[in-house]
Motif scaffolding. Structure first.
Motif, PDB file in Angstrom:
ATOM      1  N   VAL A 283       0.834  -1.207   0.000  1.00  0.00           N
ATOM      2  CA  VAL A 283       0.000   0.000   0.000  1.00  0.00           C
ATOM      3  C   VAL A 283       0.870   1.259   0.000  1.00  0.00           C
ATOM      4  CG1 VAL A 283      -1.616   1.347   1.376  1.00  0.00           C
ATOM      5  CG2 VAL A 283      -1.984  -1.081   1.091  1.00  0.00           C
ATOM      6  N   THR A 284       1.954   1.221   0.777  1.00  0.00           N
ATOM      7  CA  THR A 284       2.848   2.375   0.819  1.00  0.00           C
ATOM      8  C   THR A 284       3.472   2.615  -0.543  1.00  0.00           C
ATOM      9  OG1 THR A 284       3.365   1.870   3.109  1.00  0.00           O
ATOM     10  CG2 THR A 284       4.853   3.365   1.979  1.00  0.00           C
ATOM     11  N   GLN A 285       3.872   1.518  -1.195  1.00  0.00           N
ATOM     12  CA  GLN A 285       4.490   1.681  -2.493  1.00  0.00           C
ATOM     13  C   GLN A 285       3.488   2.212  -3.514  1.00  0.00           C
ATOM     14  OE1 GLN A 285       5.151  -1.208  -5.199  1.00  0.00           O
ATOM     15  NE2 GLN A 285       7.165  -0.554  -5.806  1.00  0.00           N
TER      16      GLN A 285
ATOM     17  N   SER B 175       7.340   6.744   5.607  1.00  0.00           N
ATOM     18  CA  SER B 175       7.857   5.725   6.517  1.00  0.00           C
ATOM     19  C   SER B 175       6.949   5.466   7.709  1.00  0.00           C
ATOM     20  CB  SER B 175       9.244   6.136   7.011  1.00  0.00           C
ATOM     21  OG  SER B 175       9.136   7.365   7.694  1.00  0.00           O
ATOM     22  N   LEU B 176       5.853   6.225   7.841  1.00  0.00           N
ATOM     23  CA  LEU B 176       4.976   6.065   9.007  1.00  0.00           C
ATOM     24  C   LEU B 176       4.371   4.673   9.122  1.00  0.00           C
ATOM     25  CD1 LEU B 176       2.858   9.327   9.310  1.00  0.00           C
ATOM     26  CD2 LEU B 176       4.568   8.478  10.873  1.00  0.00           C
ATOM     27  N   ALA B 177       3.765   4.201   8.038  1.00  0.00           N
ATOM     28  CA  ALA B 177       3.086   2.908   8.123  1.00  0.00           C
ATOM     29  C   ALA B 177       4.070   1.749   8.266  1.00  0.00           C
ATOM     30  CB  ALA B 177       2.162   2.716   6.930  1.00  0.00           C
ATOM     31  N   PRO B 178       5.138   1.693   7.465  1.00  0.00           N
ATOM     32  CA  PRO B 178       6.095   0.605   7.659  1.00  0.00           C
ATOM     33  C   PRO B 178       6.722   0.602   9.058  1.00  0.00           C
ATOM     34  CG  PRO B 178       6.480   1.667   5.563  1.00  0.00           C
ATOM     35  CD  PRO B 178       5.464   2.493   6.266  1.00  0.00           C
ATOM     36  N   ALA B 179       6.824   1.772   9.705  1.00  0.00           N
ATOM     37  CA  ALA B 179       7.422   1.801  11.047  1.00  0.00           C
ATOM     38  C   ALA B 179       6.409   1.429  12.112  1.00  0.00           C
ATOM     39  CB  ALA B 179       7.982   3.192  11.329  1.00  0.00           C
ATOM     40  N   GLY B 180       5.162   1.242  11.730  1.00  0.00           N
ATOM     41  CA  GLY B 180       4.157   0.846  12.693  1.00  0.00           C
ATOM     42  C   GLY B 180       3.568   1.998  13.481  1.00  0.00           C
ATOM     43  N   ILE B 181       3.842   3.236  13.033  1.00  0.00           N
ATOM     44  CA  ILE B 181       3.331   4.372  13.794  1.00  0.00           C
ATOM     45  C   ILE B 181       1.928   4.749  13.337  1.00  0.00           C
ATOM     46  CG2 ILE B 181       3.823   6.772  14.419  1.00  0.00           C
ATOM     47  CD1 ILE B 181       6.720   6.200  13.888  1.00  0.00           C
ATOM     48  N   ALA B 182       1.559   4.354  12.143  1.00  0.00           N
ATOM     49  CA  ALA B 182       0.220   4.679  11.653  1.00  0.00           C
ATOM     50  C   ALA B 182      -0.293   3.512  10.826  1.00  0.00           C
ATOM     51  CB  ALA B 182       0.269   5.946  10.800  1.00  0.00           C
TER      52      ALA B 182
ATOM     53  N   THR C  28       0.988   4.166  -2.887  1.00  0.00           N
ATOM     54  CA  THR C  28       0.692   5.569  -2.617  1.00  0.00           C
ATOM     55  C   THR C  28       1.869   6.471  -2.952  1.00  0.00           C
ATOM     56  OG1 THR C  28      -0.426   4.693  -0.690  1.00  0.00           O
ATOM     57  CG2 THR C  28      -0.331   7.077  -0.895  1.00  0.00           C
ATOM     58  N   PHE C  29       3.062   6.077  -2.531  1.00  0.00           N
ATOM     59  CA  PHE C  29       4.211   6.972  -2.660  1.00  0.00           C
ATOM     60  C   PHE C  29       5.150   6.619  -3.786  1.00  0.00           C
ATOM     61  CE2 PHE C  29       3.752   9.628   1.031  1.00  0.00           C
ATOM     62  CZ  PHE C  29       2.946   8.899   1.872  1.00  0.00           C
ATOM     63  N   GLY C  30       5.024   5.458  -4.364  1.00  0.00           N
ATOM     64  CA  GLY C  30       5.916   5.086  -5.453  1.00  0.00           C
ATOM     65  C   GLY C  30       7.307   4.740  -4.973  1.00  0.00           C
ATOM     66  N   ASP C  31       8.169   4.395  -5.942  1.00  0.00           N
ATOM     67  CA  ASP C  31       9.524   3.993  -5.613  1.00  0.00           C
ATOM     68  C   ASP C  31      10.507   5.142  -5.648  1.00  0.00           C
ATOM     69  OD1 ASP C  31       9.261   0.756  -7.168  1.00  0.00           O
ATOM     70  OD2 ASP C  31       9.338   1.315  -5.041  1.00  0.00           O
ATOM     71  N   TYR C  32      10.083   6.273  -6.165  1.00  0.00           N
ATOM     72  CA  TYR C  32      11.008   7.379  -6.402  1.00  0.00           C
ATOM     73  C   TYR C  32      11.208   8.162  -5.106  1.00  0.00           C
ATOM     74  CZ  TYR C  32       6.214   8.952  -6.916  1.00  0.00           C
ATOM     75  OH  TYR C  32       4.869   9.144  -6.741  1.00  0.00           O
TER      76      TYR C  32
END
Lengths: 180, 318
Positions: free
Chosen positions: B230-232, B287-294, B234-238
């Motif tokens: 999902v993060t990728q 980095s919020l979601a992968p870090a578990g903060i959101a 939304t934010f892409g790889d760039y």
């Protein structure tokens, strides 16, 4: 079964398994790495979970100790732990559960008061450790404590049981509400 | 002349603005001086176009029409020198003491430095305002203006000198011009390397295996992978453009589940300001979601920032 029970499985030979529950995956991973670096006669297994209940279709060993990790900077992490606690059987709380609270050192970033976690731990009759998981030295100290605690909870230390340890910890650090 | 070719001619000539008509027709070099002199350029555009098409009818082919089309595209209808002198004049007419300097930069960009003075004081060289104008785009970037009263004048000068009729202030601020450009010109989502899309994925999962001790088991691996995906998406790889702040001004009524809540009874909306700050805001959000903060996906109010080109929001009740 979605509720964790302490004695529903046979123990593995010389194996001690800890379950770390918390939202901050990267830090849990680092703590796990630190624990594995410790010298330990038992074979350690570390399970990392974001929250409970755990996926039910997995074959996992008996869990000897559950540590709930709360980040005082994040209300979200406390909320996650509170909801996960519901999926733990009451008998686990006889010395096989503990709380790790991190981030107390940076008071300005704390959105949860330390007392909140202390009260939560007291409600569940379990010990709470305040620590800093971000710095390597402190993390190693916590890892050491956890490994010793895990060995006791798995029954690998002759003469000391989880319940013994719990009453030792309680009297010195966290007096039970009745004792106050 | 073929009917379709005549139509093509008509449409191509119609596209030319009246002010440039003579310049383009001369550059096209198809109609002679004499023929052009005989045309009445003062009449209405439709009639002018008709006259011109009649003139071309006899000899022109579709190739000539195509040439005319190219000439329209090629002529830089924007004259940099004219812009500069017009801009300077407007400011100097309004304020006696103002110093304007120009420097041409790459990609049709001009850097403008303005030192403001007042009626009785010389321009203050220590608090200048910088503006970068990209002539091929309708965008200009300015540094913060210490004297807020001069901002409307600056806007007016830019508008008039660049032949536009109004200027709109975007709610987008950052200290990094390249990031602002990337967002505004929509250039942030380009990956510059082209590679076989299957190999990097394989490399990634190999890395994970090497670092993971088999004594460590991730119970929520599936959820982790979902969050990464999902993060990728939304934010892409760039790498994200660099912003330092996102600010949300809320003016909404208090909503509560309780009946008889005092705050919910207020007729006026509550005013509240929420500011996110970071050395690199968009990377931090990523980095919020992968870090578990959101939780993933993040709120669209956060993820829409580069897309909408805004980092200052006003949220009101509908």
């Amino acid at each position: 079964m979605s509720v964790l029970r302490p004695l529903d499985k046979q123990p593995g030979l010389n194996t001690a398994t800890i379950l770390l529950v918390g939202t901050e995956d990267a830090l849990l991973q680092q703590l796990a790495d630190a624990m594995l670096k410790e010298d330990c006669a038992s074979e350690l297994k570390i399970h990392l979970a974001r929250s409970l209940p755990l996926p039910s279709d997995v074959n996992r060993p008996r869990i000897d100790l559950i540590m709930f990790v709360v980040n005082l900077h994040s209300k979200y992490s406390l909320q996650n732990v509170e909801e996960s606690l519901r999926h733990v059987d009451a008998t686990f709380f006889l010395g096989k559960v503990g709380f790790l609270a991190m981030g107390a050192g940076q008071e300005s970033h704390c959105s949860i008061h330390r007392n909140t976690v202390t009260k939560l731990a007291n409600t569940y009759r379990s010990p709470v450790f305040f620590c800093d998981l971000e710095r390597e030295g402190f993390r190693a100290t916590v890892a050491q404590r956890l490994v010793r605690m895990l060995q006791i909870c798995a029954g690998h230390v002759p003469g000391v049981s989880a319940l013994n340890l719990l009453s030792l910890l309680r009297n010195s650090e966290n007096p039970a509400p009745e004792d106050l | 002349m073929d009917e379709t070719v005549a139509e093509f001619f008509k449409r191509t000539i119609l596209k030319i603005p009246m002010t440039e008509m003579m310049t383009i027709l001369k550059a096209w070099d198809f109609l002679s001086e004499k023929q052009l002199q005989n045309v009445n350029f003062q009449q209405r555009k439709e009639s002018l176009v008709q006259d011109l098409v009649l003139l071309c009818e006899k000899r022109a082919s579709v190739h000539d029409a195509a040439l005319l089309d190219i000439v329209c595209e090629d002529i830089d209808l924007f004259d940099m020198e004219q812009f500069k002198s017009s801009f300077k004049k407007i400011l100097q007419r309004a304020l006696k003491n103002v110093m304007v300097s120009f420097r041409d930069a790459e990609e049709n960009a001009v850097w403008i430095r303005i030192a403001w003075g007042t009626q009785y004081r010389k321009p203050n060289q220590y608090k200048p305002v910088y503006v970068v104008y990209y002539s091929q785009t309708p965008y200009a970037f300015t540094s913060s203006c210490p004297l807020r009263s001069n901002i409307p004048l600056l806007g007016q000068a830019l508008t008039v000198a660049s032949n536009h009729h109004k200027i709109v202030k975007m709610d987008l601020r950052s200290r990094y011009l390249d990031s602002l450009k990337a967002i505004v010109f929509k250039q942030y989502n380009q990956t510059f390397e082209t590679y076989n899309s299957t190999t990097p994925l394989q490399e990634k999962s190999l890395e994970l295996d090497i670092h993971m001790d088999s004594r460590i088991i991730h119970e929520n691996r599936i959820e982790k992978e979902r969050v990464q995906r999902v993060t990728q998406e939304t934010f892409g790889d760039y790498s994200q453009p660099r912003l330092e702040f996102a600010q949300y001004k809320l003016e909404t009524k208090f909503k509560s589940d309780f009946n008889g809540d005092i705050l919910a009874e207020r007729k006026e909306p509550l005013r509240c300001l929420i500011k996110f700050s970071s050395p690199h805001l968009l990377e931090a959000l990523k980095s919020l979601a992968p870090a578990g903060i959101a939780d993933a996906p993040l709120s669209p109010l956060l993820t829409c920032i580069p897309n909408k080109g805004m980092n200052y929001f006003k949220i009101k009740d509908k």
